[in-house]
Design a protein around this motif. Structure first.
Motif, PDB file in Angstrom:
ATOM      1  N   ALA A 241       0.830  -1.201   0.000  1.00 34.62           N
ATOM      2  CA  ALA A 241       0.000   0.000   0.000  1.00 34.62           C
ATOM      3  C   ALA A 241       0.868   1.255   0.000  1.00 34.62           C
TER       4      ALA A 241
ATOM      5  N   LEU B 245      -4.497   4.155  -4.241  1.00 35.83           N
ATOM      6  CA  LEU B 245      -5.312   3.226  -3.458  1.00 35.83           C
ATOM      7  C   LEU B 245      -6.786   3.503  -3.719  1.00 35.83           C
TER       8      LEU B 245
ATOM      9  N   HIS C 175      -7.171  -0.519   3.573  1.00 36.95           N
ATOM     10  CA  HIS C 175      -6.511  -1.830   3.526  1.00 36.95           C
ATOM     11  C   HIS C 175      -6.219  -2.296   4.943  1.00 36.95           C
TER      12      HIS C 175
ATOM     13  N   VAL D  40      -5.034  -5.383  -0.911  1.00 34.39           N
ATOM     14  CA  VAL D  40      -4.783  -4.017  -1.353  1.00 34.39           C
ATOM     15  C   VAL D  40      -5.501  -3.818  -2.687  1.00 34.39           C
TER      16      VAL D  40
END
Length: 487
Positions: free
Chosen positions: A396, A407, A411, A416
């Motif tokens: 991430a 993103l 997460h 992810v």
């Protein structure tokens, strides 16, 4: 006409032959485990290619075992997507750790049917005890233990557990009339827009139909909005409908979104609606105390499911399902024909798990859960989970630092979700290129109407190098696609 043999045992392997071939199979599996990282993750065969390698009919005479073993390599392996590969980062993990594999061998060899306590007491009692262990190990409410009115049972999948929960909830709201008289119209069930599709299938199988399903809006993090749930239930009540069940999810399939269980429980408790919590994937993480905040409020739930066969190193199939009141479940599913009547069942002192799920027959599933818990220990399982969560946080961080990727969702665990900043088509084609290479296997979803690449970390052999390799390949593929145009 050929006469049958007078001694049927001549048809079968003797123990020494079984021993010899068993060693060959274990050797084959050990070699496969040792070399799996060198294989393409995903099968590359075309439709019908495996079938074309098989004869058009079964052999008339038995073949030597060496021929069977050879066809694992010559027929089967090209058609396998290797879920145990360290670079399998698709869907969710389906771990088959070595202790679990061997336990399945023992279970198959014993060949017991555990439908009743009396048909193999150990099958029942090991399951009961081990599921109580798991309640404690996962930090679940004591109401799910077998020493009270509740208890646990191993289902094949979370889909079956959801169906059983819905049937129990249906019969509770109908006071048992659904099984007797049929299912009336006007029953409703609720889940977030990102809940698993198994709930809709359960509604169909339970006789409610897809029309009964209410898709509850979600918040910015894709978790169910409790206020929207309350509004939906109240609107149905005002229309004379009968709410049956709410399903909250702890770790949705698309993004591992976590529904606020405690707030949802307030809504269901006030309205007398069954609360089922689906922790199929995410539930494994609560073996680590630091992840137990996501099941806050679970003590108010009527049922809960999590899958040791996903992230907790137990091979498929092993889905742990608990109810706070077993009477509701057995009342919905229990039937006792005369040919199953026996003194132990009549005594009321034993559990007959046939009344806790859809099928009558059941195998010794708890053996592999028992062996995994004992082989790794709780601390070993915690290390396993924490390693994958750490890998996901590292990935991430790379995504967050990227100029081209971002993103797409929180997460909290080991999944992810990422999207290309400029073009969904680039993300899709880049993921397809990674999968075609055979170096890794990724899958996608859609969130906020955007194409999202999912990287699901959780394989028992996955390392940070495997995650880094998949990320580098995805970045390189996207850069290459943008460089040559993608219109």
């Amino acid at each position: 006409m050929t006469s049958p043999p007078t001694d049927p045992s001549a048809l079968h392997w003797d123990p020494e032959t079984f021993r010899q071939h068993g060693h060959q199979v274990v050797d084959w599996l050990a070699d496969h485990m040792a070399g799996i990282a060198d294989l393409p993750v995903r099968s590359r065969v075309e439709p019908g290619e495996v079938a074309a390698r098989l004869p058009t009919s079964a052999p008339g005479e038995g073949e030597p075992f060496e021929a069977l073993l050879a066809d694992l390599d010559d027929v089967v392996m090209d058609g396998m997507t290797h879920w145990q590969h360290p670079s399998f980062l698709a869907y969710f993990p389906a771990n088959a750790s070595p202790p679990s594999v061997l336990a399945d061998l023992v279970s198959s060899g014993l060949g017991a049917q555990g439908m009743l306590w009396s048909t193999s007491p150990a099958v029942t009692e090991v399951e009961t005890v081990v599921l109580d262990w798991l309640v404690d190990a996962l930090g679940l409410p004591a109401a799910f233990r077998s020493d009270g009115p509740g208890g646990g049972v191993i289902q094949d999948t979370a889909s079956s557990a959801t169906l059983c929960a819905l049937l129990a909830a249906r019969e509770r709201v109908l006071d048992g009339a659904g099984n007797r008289d049929g299912v009336p119209q006007g029953l409703t069930v609720y889940a977030s827009a990102h809940a698993h599709s198994s709930l809709e299938k359960a509604a169909r199988v339970a006789g409610l139909g897809s029309i009964a399903l209410r898709s509850v809006p979600t918040d910015a993090d894709h978790g169910m909005a409790p206020a929207a749930l309350a509004e939906a239930i109240d609107a149905d009540l005002a229309d004379g409908l009968r709410p049956v069940m709410v399903m909250a999810t702890v770790g949705t399939t698309s993004s591992t979104a976590i529904d606020p269980v405690a707030a949802i429980a307030e809504v269901t408790t006030e309205r007398g609606v069954w609360l089922h919590v689906d922790g199929a994937f995410g539930g494994s993480a609560t073996v680590c105390p630091e992840h137990r905040d996501m099941i806050a409020g679970l003590e108010h739930a009527d049922s809960y499911v999590m899958n040791p066969h996903k992230w907790l190193l137990v091979g498929f199939d092993c889905s742990a399902f608990w109810v706070a009141d077993a009477a509701a479940l057995t009342g919905a599913l229990g039937i006792l024909p005369e040919y199953l009547a026996n003194a132990a069942s009549a005594s009321g002192e034993v559990i007959d798990y046939r009344d806790w799920h859809i099928p009558l027959g059941r195998r010794f599933r708890s053996l592999k859960l028992w062996w995994v818990l004992r082989s790794y220990g709780i601390e070993g399982l915690r290390s396993h989970i924490r390693a994958h969560v750490a890998m996901a946080q590292q990935l991430a961080g790379w995504v967050a630092d990227s100029d081209d990727w971002e993103l797409a969702a929180p997460h909290p665990l080991s999944l992810v979700c990422m999207r290309h900043r400029r073009d969904d088509a680039v993300a899709e084609r880049a993921m397809e290129a990674v999968n075609a290479s055979g170096n890794a296997f990724l899958t996608h979803t859609r969130l906020d109407d955007r194409y999202v690449v999912r990287v699901a970390i959780g394989g028992w052999r996955t390392t940070m190098d495997d995650v880094r390799g998949a990320w580098d390949d995805l970045v390189a593929a996207a850069t290459r696609i943008e460089g040559v145009g993608h219109g």
